[in-house]
Scaffold this motif. Structure first.
Motif, short mmCIF file in Angstrom:
data_model
loop_
_atom_site.label_atom_id
_atom_site.label_comp_id
_atom_site.label_asym_id
_atom_site.label_seq_id
_atom_site.Cartn_x
_atom_site.Cartn_y
_atom_site.Cartn_z
N VAL A 126 -3.62 -6.63 13.02
CA VAL A 126 -2.19 -6.16 12.56
C VAL A 126 -2.06 -6.68 10.90
CG1 VAL A 126 -1.26 -8.36 13.34
CG2 VAL A 126 0.25 -6.18 12.77
N GLY A 127 -2.96 -7.61 10.84
CA GLY A 127 -2.76 -8.35 9.45
C GLY A 127 -3.21 -7.40 8.16
N ALA A 128 -4.19 -6.68 8.54
CA ALA A 128 -4.90 -5.92 7.40
C ALA A 128 -3.78 -4.84 7.18
CB ALA A 128 -6.17 -5.46 7.84
N VAL A 129 -3.46 -3.95 8.20
CA VAL A 129 -2.49 -2.91 8.45
C VAL A 129 -1.02 -3.45 7.77
CG1 VAL A 129 -1.27 -1.10 9.84
CG2 VAL A 129 -3.64 -1.78 10.38
N GLY A 130 -0.58 -4.37 8.13
CA GLY A 130 0.64 -4.77 7.78
C GLY A 130 0.59 -5.33 6.03
N TYR A 131 -0.61 -5.83 5.69
CA TYR A 131 -0.54 -6.04 4.33
C TYR A 131 -0.55 -4.66 3.35
CZ TYR A 131 -2.60 -7.56 -0.11
OH TYR A 131 -2.56 -8.05 -1.61
N THR A 132 -1.20 -3.78 4.02
CA THR A 132 -1.30 -2.49 3.40
C THR A 132 0.24 -1.93 3.48
OG1 THR A 132 -3.41 -2.09 4.08
CG2 THR A 132 -2.33 -0.29 3.26
N ALA A 133 0.75 -1.93 4.38
CA ALA A 133 2.26 -1.61 4.70
C ALA A 133 3.17 -2.33 3.54
CB ALA A 133 2.54 -1.31 5.89
N ALA A 134 3.09 -3.58 3.81
CA ALA A 134 3.87 -4.52 3.00
C ALA A 134 3.99 -4.27 1.38
CB ALA A 134 3.75 -5.92 3.18
N SER A 135 2.45 -4.03 1.02
CA SER A 135 2.05 -3.79 -0.54
C SER A 135 2.72 -2.53 -0.89
CB SER A 135 0.89 -3.69 -0.56
OG SER A 135 0.26 -4.97 -0.28
N ALA A 136 2.71 -1.40 -0.05
CA ALA A 136 3.19 -0.16 -0.25
C ALA A 136 4.93 -0.21 -0.40
CB ALA A 136 2.89 0.95 0.79
N LEU A 137 5.43 -0.99 0.29
CA LEU A 137 6.73 -1.17 0.26
C LEU A 137 7.24 -1.88 -1.00
CD1 LEU A 137 10.04 -1.62 1.39
CD2 LEU A 137 8.95 -3.81 2.53
#
Length: 216
Positions: free
Chosen positions: A182-193
């Motif tokens: 979840v970390g890699a996916v979450g990092y990408t999503a949070a960076s997009a936010l």
């Protein structure tokens, strides 16, 4: 008020990205191989193939780059706040994150030639320098600052996934079956936010109106 709310949401996005950096990037049934990006970078730095690569420790650097990107972006995002206290608070937070790279005290003695410690020392210097440069960048137009934020977020995310792919090859050689966490996916999503909030701030700065005449 709306501008401050958007700026705060951007900070929250960056905080989430940092939390996701320390969440599992690879998961495995064995806890020892459920690693966040920071630990995965440390693990790869011990692999002989990574140390012998050219450039040396490239995989480790790629996995550490997402945190370096967040340091720079947080310091740049601080420029969006008109309150000097908030700006310096966010810059101080960015400096604390940069110090996470600081190698152990052995580096300053008998282990000065260790390539992993030298890389983390380099990242510490780059992190601190990035905060200073971001503070000076407040003199730039908001458009240029926004571009720097977008580039840093894109480079951090891209480097993280590239490093993850290279680390997967190393784990696969040991026949260790792992899944993307979840970390890699979450990092990408949070960076997009954070990127979306930055774009919103840029639009508000470019749109005419009395609220935007006050500056950031």
């Amino acid at each position: 008020m709306r501008r401050s709310l958007v700026g705060l949401t951007g900070v929250i996005g960056l905080a989430l990205a940092l939390a996701c950096y320390y969440a599992p990037w690879y998961t495995h049934s064995t806890a020892a191989f459920t690693l966040n990006a920071f630990d995965l970078a440390e693990w790869t730095s011990l692999h002989p193939a990574v140390r012998a690569s050219s450039p040396a420790l490239l995989t480790s650097f790629l996995l550490r780059a997402p945190q370096l990107a967040l340091i720079v972006v947080l310091a740049l995002h601080a420029n969006r706040f008109s309150d000097a206290r908030v700006r310096w608070l966010l810059r101080a937070a960015a400096l604390l994150i940069a110090l996470r790279f600081l190698p152990p005290r052995e580096f300053f003695g008998s282990a000065a030639n260790d390539p992993n410690f030298r890389q983390t020392m380099l990242l510490t210097v780059l992190g601190v320098g990035g905060v200073v440069a971001a503070a000076l960048a407040r003199r730039l137009s908001q458009g240029w600052q926004g571009l720097l934020v977008m580039v840093a977020l894109a480079l951090g995310t891209g480097a993280g996934w590239w490093g993850l792919a290279r680390a997967h090859t190393l784990l696969d050689n040991f026949e260790i079956a792992v899944s993307v966490g979840v970390g890699a996916v979450g990092y990408t999503a949070a960076s997009a936010l954070a990127a979306v909030m930055e774009l919103s701030l840029l639009r508000r700065a470019e749109s005419p109106g009395p609220a935007n005449k006050k500056g950031g």
